[in-house]
Write an enzyme that holds these catalytic residues in place. Structure first.
Site, PDB file in Angstrom:
ATOM      1  N   GLY A  85       2.067   2.636  -0.940  1.00  0.00           N
ATOM      2  CA  GLY A  85       1.342   2.414   0.349  1.00  0.00           C
ATOM      3  C   GLY A  85       0.463   3.841   0.534  1.00  0.00           C
ATOM      4  N   HIS A 124       4.895   4.539 -10.324  1.00  0.00           N
ATOM      5  CA  HIS A 124       4.866   3.002 -10.262  1.00  0.00           C
ATOM      6  C   HIS A 124       5.418   2.535 -11.526  1.00  0.00           C
ATOM      7  CE1 HIS A 124       2.648   2.784  -6.315  1.00  0.00           C
ATOM      8  NE2 HIS A 124       2.152   3.866  -6.926  1.00  0.00           N
ATOM      9  N   ASP A 164     -22.609 -17.881  -8.618  1.00  0.00           N
ATOM     10  CA  ASP A 164     -22.757 -16.775  -7.646  1.00  0.00           C
ATOM     11  C   ASP A 164     -23.915 -15.982  -8.242  1.00  0.00           C
ATOM     12  OD1 ASP A 164     -20.415 -17.417  -6.822  1.00  0.00           O
ATOM     13  OD2 ASP A 164     -19.318 -15.814  -7.624  1.00  0.00           O
ATOM     14  N   ILE A 165     -24.878 -15.479  -7.172  1.00  0.00           N
ATOM     15  CA  ILE A 165     -25.722 -14.445  -7.436  1.00  0.00           C
ATOM     16  C   ILE A 165     -25.149 -13.198  -8.327  1.00  0.00           C
ATOM     17  CG2 ILE A 165     -27.505 -12.680  -6.715  1.00  0.00           C
ATOM     18  CD1 ILE A 165     -27.832 -14.632  -4.286  1.00  0.00           C
ATOM     19  N   GLU A 200       6.601  -0.492 -11.633  1.00  0.00           N
ATOM     20  CA  GLU A 200       6.241  -1.726 -11.746  1.00  0.00           C
ATOM     21  C   GLU A 200       5.169  -2.303 -12.536  1.00  0.00           C
ATOM     22  OE1 GLU A 200       5.761   0.022  -9.455  1.00  0.00           O
ATOM     23  OE2 GLU A 200       3.966  -0.502  -8.013  1.00  0.00           O
ATOM     24  N   CYS A 215       7.048   5.206  -4.923  1.00  0.00           N
ATOM     25  CA  CYS A 215       5.753   6.386  -4.370  1.00  0.00           C
ATOM     26  C   CYS A 215       6.003   6.567  -3.075  1.00  0.00           C
ATOM     27  CB  CYS A 215       4.543   5.668  -4.770  1.00  0.00           C
ATOM     28  SG  CYS A 215       3.141   6.838  -5.069  1.00  0.00           S
ATOM     29  N   LEU A 216       5.076   5.660  -2.224  1.00  0.00           N
ATOM     30  CA  LEU A 216       5.420   6.219  -0.806  1.00  0.00           C
ATOM     31  C   LEU A 216       6.985   5.742  -0.380  1.00  0.00           C
ATOM     32  CD1 LEU A 216       4.191   6.687   2.079  1.00  0.00           C
ATOM     33  CD2 LEU A 216       3.646   4.176   2.183  1.00  0.00           C
ATOM     34  N   GLY A 217       7.599   4.958  -1.156  1.00  0.00           N
ATOM     35  CA  GLY A 217       8.922   4.457  -0.639  1.00  0.00           C
ATOM     36  C   GLY A 217       9.718   5.776  -0.931  1.00  0.00           C
ATOM     37  N   MET A 218       9.531   6.477  -1.932  1.00  0.00           N
ATOM     38  CA  MET A 218      10.308   7.628  -2.588  1.00  0.00           C
ATOM     39  C   MET A 218      10.193   8.648  -1.541  1.00  0.00           C
ATOM     40  SD  MET A 218       9.501  10.720  -5.233  1.00  0.00           S
ATOM     41  CE  MET A 218       9.610  12.231  -4.354  1.00  0.00           C
ATOM     42  N   THR A 239     -16.453 -30.722 -11.815  1.00  0.00           N
ATOM     43  CA  THR A 239     -16.575 -30.384 -12.920  1.00  0.00           C
ATOM     44  C   THR A 239     -17.953 -30.430 -13.533  1.00  0.00           C
ATOM     45  OG1 THR A 239     -14.165 -30.794 -13.176  1.00  0.00           O
ATOM     46  CG2 THR A 239     -15.672 -30.406 -15.250  1.00  0.00           C
ATOM     47  N   LEU A 291      -4.837 -15.944 -15.380  1.00  0.00           N
ATOM     48  CA  LEU A 291      -3.517 -16.252 -16.029  1.00  0.00           C
ATOM     49  C   LEU A 291      -3.995 -17.479 -17.163  1.00  0.00           C
ATOM     50  CD1 LEU A 291      -1.203 -17.544 -13.072  1.00  0.00           C
ATOM     51  CD2 LEU A 291      -0.826 -15.917 -15.044  1.00  0.00           C
TER      52      LEU A 291
HETATM   53  N1  GLN Z   1       0.324   7.679   0.286  1.00  0.00           N
HETATM   54  C1  GLN Z   1       1.162   8.250  -0.895  1.00  0.00           C
HETATM   55  C2  GLN Z   1       0.355   9.226  -1.433  1.00  0.00           C
HETATM   56  O1  GLN Z   1      -0.821   9.313  -1.635  1.00  0.00           O
HETATM   57  C3  GLN Z   1       1.880   7.410  -1.654  1.00  0.00           C
HETATM   58  C4  GLN Z   1       0.976   6.452  -2.492  1.00  0.00           C
HETATM   59  C5  GLN Z   1       1.331   5.465  -2.957  1.00  0.00           C
HETATM   60  O2  GLN Z   1       2.643   4.941  -2.602  1.00  0.00           O
HETATM   61  N2  GLN Z   1       0.866   4.963  -3.952  1.00  0.00           N
HETATM   62  O3  GLN Z   1       0.830  10.252  -2.024  1.00  0.00           O
END
Ligand code: GLN
Length: 550
Positions: free
Chosen positions: A355, A519, A149-150, A521, A382-385, A193, A21
């Site tokens: 997802g 996507h 950190d290494i 978003e 995506c998965l929602g669709m 710091t 940010l």
């Molecule tokens: N799992 C689903 C696919 O691979 C949707 C992927 C996602 O929502 N990004 O098609």
């Protein structure tokens, strides 16, 4: 030719201080001063990219137009800078080693012993210097991890060497640390710091600027102390006070004078800043005219970072409609056909995000059904669709065992299936993929064009027919079922230009029911809220006010 100046941002004391940010906000401020800015994240982990990591490990995987799966900080960068980024803006130790090892096997270093210094560090320097290709005024480079950190040592060594390679006046080192406030002692503590800067100096980097992350502003007296112990100018120590909204950080940095100091130190041709858009944004966020509650029904509800861009895009949609967006995360595993109402009835809009995997999938399908039957604005991504399509096939088109191949390979009606062949227009090749292909990089990734149907809800939202959106998925809508579902009332309002892939589905007899395979978003910014998020929030706002009038 204009020479790009480099700003290196390191972090000390602990992780999650908000380096991403800070980098984005500084970049945004320099942009308001008329400078061209690019930005890069160097991640010390060994994964070649974060694409194979679980969101609980790493948060969201952000996808760029060119199909790179990147760190979620690139999302901040794009949202704050309003410029699309690419593969070149994110490297990991894994990707650096990968290219060095590839070169070694090819015989590029024939006769030599390949070592961290100079081979790995040279490869890192090459990655950093590639930012100067298009000659931006400024390239900001954020080094992931914490000093000490290494893993991050080769990156730090590389940026140390660059000061010598590029010259002192082209490099600026900013160190972000934590200045905790000890309640018992009633004061801020600077020791962490001091130690962190000592660590940085031990590897040869002297910070030019120190940004102190703190709960309340660090006093001038304390800044003097930090300056003295850490050997920086007194006016090069800045506070980064906790804010309730990330979009307030640029203005907070401006008030502290950070961008001005950077411009002076790097001798940048900076103009007076144009801050009105940021001021207007913050005003809009602080003065909503109403509110709306959106439910996000997903699997990673305990980890907000997993849905970072989505969360932000909803906020942007709120700004576009002058409402505050309350987000309610609902675990899809809790939802069944019987319990859907209990979890969802207080929502003005329902969103099912992307997802992978079958966990909680029936809950998501019940959620889509609830939204469809109860006319609640619904946005499936995506998965929602895919869930919305399965639900519609089962309960409206009468295909009661419809499913996605991802969840039930034996289903008689695989309305969503694994596409084993498609044309990758960027690489200009037909991609052929086996069902057992390995999991890294086998997805349809990055920007693909999509044609919208005239007069559809999404066409009205975008105001244009040809759009481009980013993808990250393996499974697709199965065209065998296009006719059946269309006859049952589903509208396929967005398809690939050759009509072979379904990109958007809608239900015309519903206040707002849209599912998209891409996507959206990833492309929403606070200054240009995404049209689908804007319209989804508008529909949710309208539902709420209709409810209040009753
Ligand atoms: N799992 C689903 C696919 O691979 C949707 C992927 C996602 O929502 N990004 O098609």
């Amino acid at each position: 030719m204009k020479e790009t100046k480099f700003i290196f941002i390191t972090g000390g004391v602990l992780s999650s201080l908000g380096k991403g940010l800070a980098a984005s906000s500084l970049g945004a401020l320099l942009k308001t001063r008329g400078l061209s800015v690019t930005i890069q994240k160097l991640d010390p982990y060994i994964n070649v990219d974060p694409g194979t990591m679980n969101p609980t490990q790493h948060g969201e995987v952000f996808v760029t137009d060119d199909g790179a799966e990147t760190d979620l900080d690139l999302g901040h960068y794009e949202r704050f800078l309003g410029v699309p980024l690419s593969q070149k803006n994110n490297y990991t130790s894994g990707s650096i080693y990968n290219s060095v090892i590839t070169k070694e096997r090819r015989g590029d270093y024939l006769g030599g012993t390949v070592q961290v210094i100079p081979h790995i560090t040279d490869e890192i320097k090459l990655a950093i210097c590639s930012l100067a290709e298009h000659h931006p005024d400024v390239a900001i480079v954020e080094i992931g991890g914490t000093v000490g950190d290494i893993e991050s040592q080769p990156f730090l060594e590389a940026i140390r060497q660059l000061r010598g390679d590029l010259g002192k006046d082209r490099c600026l080192y900013i160190h972000l640390t934590l200045v905790p406030y000890l309640q018992a002692a009633g004061e801020h503590k600077t020791k962490p710091t001091q130690h962190s800067v000592k660590e940085l100096r031990s590897i040869g980097i002297q910070p030019d600027i120190i940004i102190c992350r703190c709960e309340t502003a660090v006093s001038p007296e304390l800044k003097r102390k930090i300056a003295l112990f850490c050997d920086v100018d007194v006016d090069a120590v800045f506070s980064s006070v906790d804010v309730d909204q990330v979009y307030k950080v640029p203005l907070a940095f401006y008030e502290e004078g950070l961008d001005q100091k950077v411009a002076i130190m790097l001798r940048l041709p900076a103009k007076n800043p144009t801050l009105t858009p940021w001021r207007d944004l913050v005003y809009a966020l602080d003065h909503p005219e109403g509110e709306t509650t959106i439910g996000i029904v997903g699997k990673y509800v305990e980890l907000k970072e997993a849905y970072k861009s989505l969360h932000e895009a909803l906020i942007h949609g709120g700004v576009a409609n002058a409402v505050k967006v309350n987000l309610k995360y609902v675990n899809s595993e809790d939802i069944s056909a019987e319990s859907a109402r209990e979890f969802l009835s207080d929502l003005d809009g329902i969103l099912i995000p992307g997802g992978f995997g079958g966990r909680g999938i029936e809950g998501k399908i019940s959620t889509a059904r609830y939204a469809r039957e109860n006319k609640v604005p619904f946005f499936g991504i995506c998965l929602g669709m895919q869930c919305a399509v399965i639900e519609f096939a089962r309960h409206v088109a009468g295909l009661s065992d419809a499913n996605s191949e991802e969840f039930n390979a034996e289903s008689p009606d695989k309305v969503i299936y694994l596409l084993t062949e498609w044309f990758d227009y960027r690489k200009k090749i037909t991609v052929v993929r086996g069902h057992d292909s390995d999991k890294g990089g086998t997805m349809r990734l990055g920007a693909y064009p999509c044609l919208l149907r005239e007069g559809s809800r999404c066409h009205n939202a975008y105001g244009q027919k040809l759009i481009s959106e980013r993808h990250r998925h393996r499974f697709e809508f199965n065209n065998t079922y296009r006719d059946v579902l269309e006859k049952a009332g589903m509208c396929f309002s967005g398809v690939s230009p050759d009509a072979s892939l379904v990109e958007v589905v809608e239900l015309p007899d519903h206040p707002w029911f849209v599912g998209c395979q891409f996507h959206p978003e990833f492309k929403s910014t606070p200054m240009a809220p995404h049209p689908l998020f804007r319209d989804f929030i508008r529909a949710s706002k309208e539902k709420r006010s209709a409810g209040e009038k009753q």
